[in-house]
Design an enzyme around this catalytic site. Sequence first.
Site, PDB file in Angstrom:
ATOM      1  CG  ASP A  65      -2.042  -0.134   1.112  1.00 42.70           C
ATOM      2  OD1 ASP A  65      -2.614  -0.631  -0.185  1.00 42.70           O
ATOM      3  OD2 ASP A  65      -2.703  -0.353   1.793  1.00 42.70           O
ATOM      4  CE1 TYR A  67       6.052   3.476   4.483  1.00 41.68           C
ATOM      5  CE2 TYR A  67       6.619   5.411   2.632  1.00 41.68           C
ATOM      6  CZ  TYR A  67       6.839   3.896   3.062  1.00 41.68           C
ATOM      7  OH  TYR A  67       8.203   3.887   3.416  1.00 41.68           O
ATOM      8  CG  PHE A  78       9.445  -0.081   0.611  1.00 45.84           C
ATOM      9  CD1 PHE A  78       9.183  -0.327   1.770  1.00 45.84           C
ATOM     10  CD2 PHE A  78       9.269  -0.706  -0.490  1.00 45.84           C
ATOM     11  CE1 PHE A  78       8.758  -1.518   2.076  1.00 45.84           C
ATOM     12  CE2 PHE A  78       9.021  -2.127  -0.167  1.00 45.84           C
ATOM     13  CZ  PHE A  78       8.720  -2.017   0.390  1.00 45.84           C
ATOM     14  CG  HIS A 187       8.007  -6.052   5.008  1.00 45.27           C
ATOM     15  ND1 HIS A 187       8.269  -5.170   5.580  1.00 45.27           N
ATOM     16  CD2 HIS A 187       6.952  -5.712   3.565  1.00 45.27           C
ATOM     17  CE1 HIS A 187       7.154  -3.995   4.669  1.00 45.27           C
ATOM     18  NE2 HIS A 187       6.520  -4.489   3.774  1.00 45.27           N
TER      19      HIS A 187
END
Length: 226
Positions: A65, A67, A78, A187
Amino acid sequence: MQLQIHPNWEKTLAKEFNASYFKKLTAFVANQYAHYSCYPTQRNIFQAFNACPLDQLKVVIIGQDPYHGPGQAHGLSFSVPKGVKHPPSLVNIFKEIENDLDIPYPKSGNLMPWAKQGVFLLNASLTVQAHQAGSNQKQGWEQFTDAVIKTISEEKVGVVFMLWGTYAKKKSNLIDTSKHLVLTSGHPSPLSANRGYWFGNKHFSRCNEYLGAAHEIVWSVESSSA
């Protein structure tokens, strides 16, 4: 939602843009932005595509998704704009780069310098409601971005796919591993990284070794554009 996307991608993905699911998705997104605070701004929804055209693409990094906090999302997975506090996952990405390649931890969290070198920073969903993680999932974005990943696999040769975490790893079935390099690990979020599933994966040096000296990525983000 206005389709502001690089002509290179627009031509390649024409079938998706004309599909009934994408037209429904467009209406859904338009309604979301009309009635709620959503991220990124509409002009940045396809930022990853505009910053990294298909013909220049070398590496794919998949997020889930955007932020959902104010001022964070700007269309690259990211990444955050210059001056914005680095989210925890990005902190751990930079720490791994520092350990792997001896590149100093940067001040800026803007990954646009990566995108301009051919790193495609793709989120599985390209929009989200403010403070509502996952709020725009299962409305068609995943079908679209899965088609994008499959298109990259089919159209290109020698791309490095970095799949971090369970969600991203599931995308491996869309990739032809006989002609691309797929790197997987935990992750970079603290929950995974602190359990030993992220640090030491050396994805950044392994990527450059695969691409070779002529095509390697400079993983520093400290530049005038960041």
